[in-house]
Scaffold this motif. Structure first.
Motif, PDB file in Angstrom:
ATOM      1  N   HIS A 129       0.740  -1.255   0.117  1.00 55.89           N
ATOM      2  CA  HIS A 129      -0.057   0.005  -0.040  1.00 55.89           C
ATOM      3  C   HIS A 129       0.797   1.120   0.167  1.00 55.89           C
ATOM      4  N   TYR A 130       2.001   1.405   0.458  1.00 53.90           N
ATOM      5  CA  TYR A 130       2.809   2.404   0.685  1.00 53.90           C
ATOM      6  C   TYR A 130       4.083   2.487  -0.089  1.00 53.90           C
ATOM      7  N   LEU A 131       4.419   1.459  -0.551  1.00 57.34           N
ATOM      8  CA  LEU A 131       5.903   1.395  -1.578  1.00 57.34           C
ATOM      9  C   LEU A 131       5.516   1.482  -2.898  1.00 57.34           C
ATOM     10  N   ASN A 132       6.541   1.915  -3.842  1.00 54.94           N
ATOM     11  CA  ASN A 132       6.423   2.189  -5.201  1.00 54.94           C
ATOM     12  C   ASN A 132       5.270   3.347  -5.449  1.00 54.94           C
ATOM     13  N   GLN A 133       5.220   4.384  -4.929  1.00 56.05           N
ATOM     14  CA  GLN A 133       4.431   5.293  -5.087  1.00 56.05           C
ATOM     15  C   GLN A 133       4.991   6.612  -4.420  1.00 56.05           C
ATOM     16  N   SER A 134       4.424   7.627  -4.520  1.00 62.57           N
ATOM     17  CA  SER A 134       5.106   9.120  -4.126  1.00 62.57           C
ATOM     18  C   SER A 134       5.083   8.872  -2.688  1.00 62.57           C
ATOM     19  N   PRO A 135       6.252   9.479  -1.968  1.00 58.41           N
ATOM     20  CA  PRO A 135       6.273   9.513  -0.512  1.00 58.41           C
ATOM     21  C   PRO A 135       5.105  10.452   0.049  1.00 58.41           C
ATOM     22  N   LEU A 136       4.675  11.437  -0.874  1.00 58.77           N
ATOM     23  CA  LEU A 136       3.604  12.124  -0.268  1.00 58.77           C
ATOM     24  C   LEU A 136       2.203  11.332  -0.431  1.00 58.77           C
ATOM     25  N   VAL A 137       2.089  10.403   0.467  1.00 59.67           N
ATOM     26  CA  VAL A 137       1.098   9.448   0.511  1.00 59.67           C
ATOM     27  C   VAL A 137      -0.276   9.873   1.362  1.00 59.67           C
ATOM     28  N   SER A 138      -1.383   9.464   1.098  1.00 62.92           N
ATOM     29  CA  SER A 138      -2.623   9.796   1.712  1.00 62.92           C
ATOM     30  C   SER A 138      -2.654   9.355   3.350  1.00 62.92           C
ATOM     31  N   ARG A 191      11.654   9.199   5.860  1.00 63.37           N
ATOM     32  CA  ARG A 191      11.278   9.939   6.990  1.00 63.37           C
ATOM     33  C   ARG A 191      12.330   9.682   7.975  1.00 63.37           C
ATOM     34  N   PRO A 192      12.190  10.516   9.103  1.00 66.99           N
ATOM     35  CA  PRO A 192      13.268  10.461  10.258  1.00 66.99           C
ATOM     36  C   PRO A 192      12.609   9.206  11.120  1.00 66.99           C
ATOM     37  N   LEU A 193      13.499   8.409  11.733  1.00 68.82           N
ATOM     38  CA  LEU A 193      13.151   7.318  12.702  1.00 68.82           C
ATOM     39  C   LEU A 193      12.582   8.044  13.593  1.00 68.82           C
ATOM     40  N   HIS A 194      11.565   7.025  14.060  1.00 68.86           N
ATOM     41  CA  HIS A 194      10.721   7.465  15.434  1.00 68.86           C
ATOM     42  C   HIS A 194      11.709   7.621  16.702  1.00 68.86           C
ATOM     43  N   MET A 195      11.072   8.500  17.713  1.00 73.67           N
ATOM     44  CA  MET A 195      11.842   8.618  18.725  1.00 73.67           C
ATOM     45  C   MET A 195      12.225   7.395  19.372  1.00 73.67           C
ATOM     46  N   ASP A 255      10.139  22.376  -2.623  1.00 69.82           N
ATOM     47  CA  ASP A 255       9.218  22.101  -1.487  1.00 69.82           C
ATOM     48  C   ASP A 255       8.168  21.897  -1.758  1.00 69.82           C
ATOM     49  N   LEU A 256       7.646  20.450  -1.665  1.00 63.44           N
ATOM     50  CA  LEU A 256       6.281  20.100  -1.944  1.00 63.44           C
ATOM     51  C   LEU A 256       5.331  19.760  -0.858  1.00 63.44           C
ATOM     52  N   ASP A 257       3.993  19.701  -1.241  1.00 63.41           N
ATOM     53  CA  ASP A 257       2.885  19.411  -0.184  1.00 63.41           C
ATOM     54  C   ASP A 257       2.041  18.191  -0.889  1.00 63.41           C
ATOM     55  N   PRO A 258       1.102  17.815  -0.366  1.00 63.34           N
ATOM     56  CA  PRO A 258       0.247  16.652  -0.326  1.00 63.34           C
ATOM     57  C   PRO A 258      -0.406  16.946  -1.657  1.00 63.34           C
ATOM     58  N   ALA A 259      -0.730  18.279  -2.123  1.00 66.94           N
ATOM     59  CA  ALA A 259      -1.359  18.543  -3.271  1.00 66.94           C
ATOM     60  C   ALA A 259      -0.536  18.283  -4.696  1.00 66.94           C
ATOM     61  N   PHE A 260       0.674  18.186  -4.456  1.00 64.79           N
ATOM     62  CA  PHE A 260       1.520  17.781  -5.759  1.00 64.79           C
ATOM     63  C   PHE A 260       0.937  16.480  -6.303  1.00 64.79           C
ATOM     64  N   SER A 305       8.313  15.939   7.705  1.00 65.96           N
ATOM     65  CA  SER A 305       7.146  15.956   8.216  1.00 65.96           C
ATOM     66  C   SER A 305       6.073  15.228   7.271  1.00 65.96           C
ATOM     67  N   GLU A 306       4.910  14.938   7.814  1.00 61.97           N
ATOM     68  CA  GLU A 306       4.138  13.896   6.988  1.00 61.97           C
ATOM     69  C   GLU A 306       3.499  15.058   5.927  1.00 61.97           C
ATOM     70  N   SER A 307       3.511  16.192   5.880  1.00 59.04           N
ATOM     71  CA  SER A 307       2.642  17.094   4.780  1.00 59.04           C
ATOM     72  C   SER A 307       3.755  17.802   3.861  1.00 59.04           C
ATOM     73  N   ARG A 308       5.037  17.075   4.144  1.00 53.93           N
ATOM     74  CA  ARG A 308       6.329  18.158   3.380  1.00 53.93           C
ATOM     75  C   ARG A 308       7.373  17.058   2.927  1.00 53.93           C
ATOM     76  N   LEU A 309       7.578  17.402   1.533  1.00 52.50           N
ATOM     77  CA  LEU A 309       8.544  16.671   0.959  1.00 52.50           C
ATOM     78  C   LEU A 309       9.503  17.648   0.183  1.00 52.50           C
ATOM     79  N   LEU A 310      10.860  17.314   0.689  1.00 53.61           N
ATOM     80  CA  LEU A 310      11.934  18.177  -0.018  1.00 53.61           C
ATOM     81  C   LEU A 310      12.707  17.201  -1.176  1.00 53.61           C
ATOM     82  N   ALA A 311      12.817  17.912  -2.073  1.00 51.78           N
ATOM     83  CA  ALA A 311      13.574  17.065  -3.245  1.00 51.78           C
ATOM     84  C   ALA A 311      14.565  17.792  -3.793  1.00 51.78           C
ATOM     85  N   GLY A 312      15.783  17.138  -3.720  1.00 50.99           N
ATOM     86  CA  GLY A 312      17.146  17.843  -4.251  1.00 50.99           C
ATOM     87  C   GLY A 312      17.233  17.650  -5.736  1.00 50.99           C
ATOM     88  N   LEU A 313      17.515  18.812  -6.506  1.00 46.08           N
ATOM     89  CA  LEU A 313      17.587  18.488  -7.984  1.00 46.08           C
ATOM     90  C   LEU A 313      19.042  18.796  -8.276  1.00 46.08           C
TER      91      LEU A 313
END
Length: 537
Positions: free
Chosen positions: A82-91, A155-159, A440-445, A477-485
């Motif tokens: 359900h969560y692999l092989n798609q955009s990291p900005l998942v629902s 994502r960063p590892l949980h606490m 600097d991308l958000d879930p609307a991308f 964060s869950e609602s922000r994806l940074l992509a380096g070009l």
């Protein structure tokens, strides 16, 4: 190390017995057989959480966990779809599957940790030491899988994720069982030290620059390679990374950790591993590194690992904050189209007057072939319509822009949903540098970005399309994806390329881009092709 307390958190065992099954292997097996696949992950999470609060002898708990573990692995495999092989900005729903997979790994790891801690607290030798060794190894394996799953989502590892890894290894060192061989190590390293280093090395290999599938293969390989890495309390010439086992931090570059910092440090000596990897690279230069399981690690990932473990990374250019937007179109297909001034691939190969009407009809009713080029099954001799008109009657004089627009409109108008085959996205920038951009991308991308993917970009409507590559992804964060070009070239030319085999046969044409020479930085002309069997010569 033996005098320092171990900082592992385990729940209080304040329940007399589990409620879903009796505390024996037979009853647990019967309970598992009654579970429907649809609720497997949820039931296992609840059962493990309850089991971790029950007072059960270490051996019985371990035996129960060995029965539950294969089903936890099955549930994790189902969730990963359900969560692999798609955009990291998942629902939110998809993110729930990822969090449930992480919870399963954490709960199972905690269960094995309870066994290890209780056995070590009770003391003993022989079978008792063997049980402690196997339980701590299993706990490290679960923690390592949680690290892998988190890094696959950038994502960063949980606490306490890194803290648990470090402290489990410290406990094994304290009990002098870290180097004992584990009879059934599964897909982790064969000793506690190797299993610990498997996860640590993944954090050293710049995972945000790798694709999800490559990370999975790399992690398996690190289980074997970790045996060629040494941990030392003092630095050596081969120590590029250091870990503080009293912290909740990943491995860090040694030069970034001040000498006066408190804590217990262990330095990673990767000198022997680098020698082995460079030798493997020479053998696998054309075919990639293949493992016994049949998995293959691409040569570029092998090169990335060698570079990550041998030299420290530092920024070449200064970054500057930016609030501008950038037009991007990811993928070789889109890059080829825009570099060719809006000509489809067949028109690049056979001229702008190539008859596109048949292609439009086929695309309207025929699903695209997976992982193949549109041209894969096309026959240019049949698709090109020969007319009985003379050449003077047949030709219509059009400028390049009008011709490109005509064919583009013809194709786009023929699509059932009216959506272009070559989407362009306007995305905001976080910062810029002479070497590239940070998106600097958000879930609307709406697009999907993958590391290593080619991207064409345009700063404004009048500028030329530039060629770049996605070097890294990071989700702070869950609602922000940074992509380096990283910019590859300010311009390119579109071509078709074929693979010629030893018998003289050649494949159908595939898209290729020629990046011109840039003398000022010493960059030679470069041909960019799909990930296929091309080689120089």
């Amino acid at each position: 190390m033996t005098s320092t307390p171990i900082k592992l958190k385990i729940p209080a065992q304040d329940l007399a017995a589990p409620t879903r099954f009796s505390a024996n292997v037979a009853d647990v097996s019967n309970w598992l057989q009654s579970l429907p696949d649809a609720s497997l992950a949820g039931e296992l999470s609840s059962a493990l959480a309850e089991l971790n609060s029950c007072a059960i002898s270490p051996q019985v708990r371990y035996d129960i966990l060995e029965v539950l573990r294969p089903q936890v692995e099955n549930a994790n495999a189902q969730l990963a779809r359900h969560y692999l092989n798609q955009s990291p900005l998942v629902s939110t729903d998809v993110l729930g599957h990822a969090e449930q997979a992480d919870q399963l790994c954490t709960l199972l790891g905690t269960a094995y940790t309870i066994v290890g801690v209780e056995v070590c607290t009770q003391g003993g030798a022989g079978k008792t030491a063997k049980l402690a060794c196997e339980a701590i190894h299993r706990a490290l394996m679960c923690c390592g899988r949680a690290v892998l799953q988190t890094m696959q989502l950038y994502r960063p590892l949980h606490m306490d994720g890194w803290m648990n890894l470090h402290q489990l290894y410290a406990l094994a060192q304290q009990q002098k069982i870290a180097e004992l061989p584990v009879p059934d190590p599964l897909d982790a390293g064969p000793t506690i030290t190797a299993a610990y280093l498997q996860a640590i090395l993944l954090g050293c290999c710049q995972p945000n620059r790798s694709r999800q599938s490559d990370l999975a293969v790399l992690y398996k390989a690190l289980g074997d390679w970790s045996q060629h890495v040494a941990l030392h309390p003092t630095p050596s010439d081969g120590s590029l990374f250091v870990v503080d086992i009293d912290s909740d931090q990943p491995p860090l570059y040694r030069h970034l950790v001040p000498e006066e910092t408190t804590g217990r440090r262990l330095y990673l000596d990767t000198a022997q591993l680098l020698l082995d990897l460079r030798e493997l690279h020479e053998r696998a230069l054309r075919t990639g590194a293949t493992f016994e399981s049949g998995s293959r690690l691409p040569v570029n990932i092998l090169e990335q690992v060698v570079a990550a473990l041998s030299t420290k990374r530092s920024r070449t250019f200064k970054r500057m904050l930016s609030r501008k937007t950038l037009a991007i179109s990811p993928g070789m297909k889109n890059c080829h189209y825009y570099v060719a001034s809006g000509l489809i691939f067949e028109q690049v190969l056979y001229g702008a007057i190539f008859e596109a009407s048949r292609l439009i009809k086929e695309e309207r009713f025929t699903p695209p072939l997976p992982n193949t080029d549109i041209w894969h099954e096309a026959n240019p001799h049949e698709d090109f319509i020969h007319s009985t008109m003379n050449q003077a009657q047949e030709w219509v004089q059009l400028d390049e822009a009008s011709r490109a627009r005509l064919f583009r409109d013809e194709i786009d108008d023929g699509l059932a949903d009216g959506v272009s085959h070559y989407p362009v996205y306007q995305v905001p920038l976080a910062d810029v540098s002479p070497g590239g951009y940070c998106l600097d991308l958000d879930p609307a991308f709406p697009g999907v970005l993958r590391t290593g993917e080619l991207v064409c970009l345009q700063e404004d409507n009048n500028s030329a399309w530039q060629i770049a590559v996605i070097r890294w992804l990071h989700m702070p964060s869950e609602s922000r994806l940074l992509a380096g070009l990283e910019l590859l070239s300010p311009r390119a030319r579109a071509f078709g390329a074929c693979i010629h085999d030893k018998s003289g046969k050649k494949t159908p044409p595939m898209r290729a881009l020629l990046l011109p020479e840039i003398k000022i930085i010493g960059q030679a002309a470069t041909l960019v092709t799909p990930r296929a069997g091309f080689r120089e010569g």
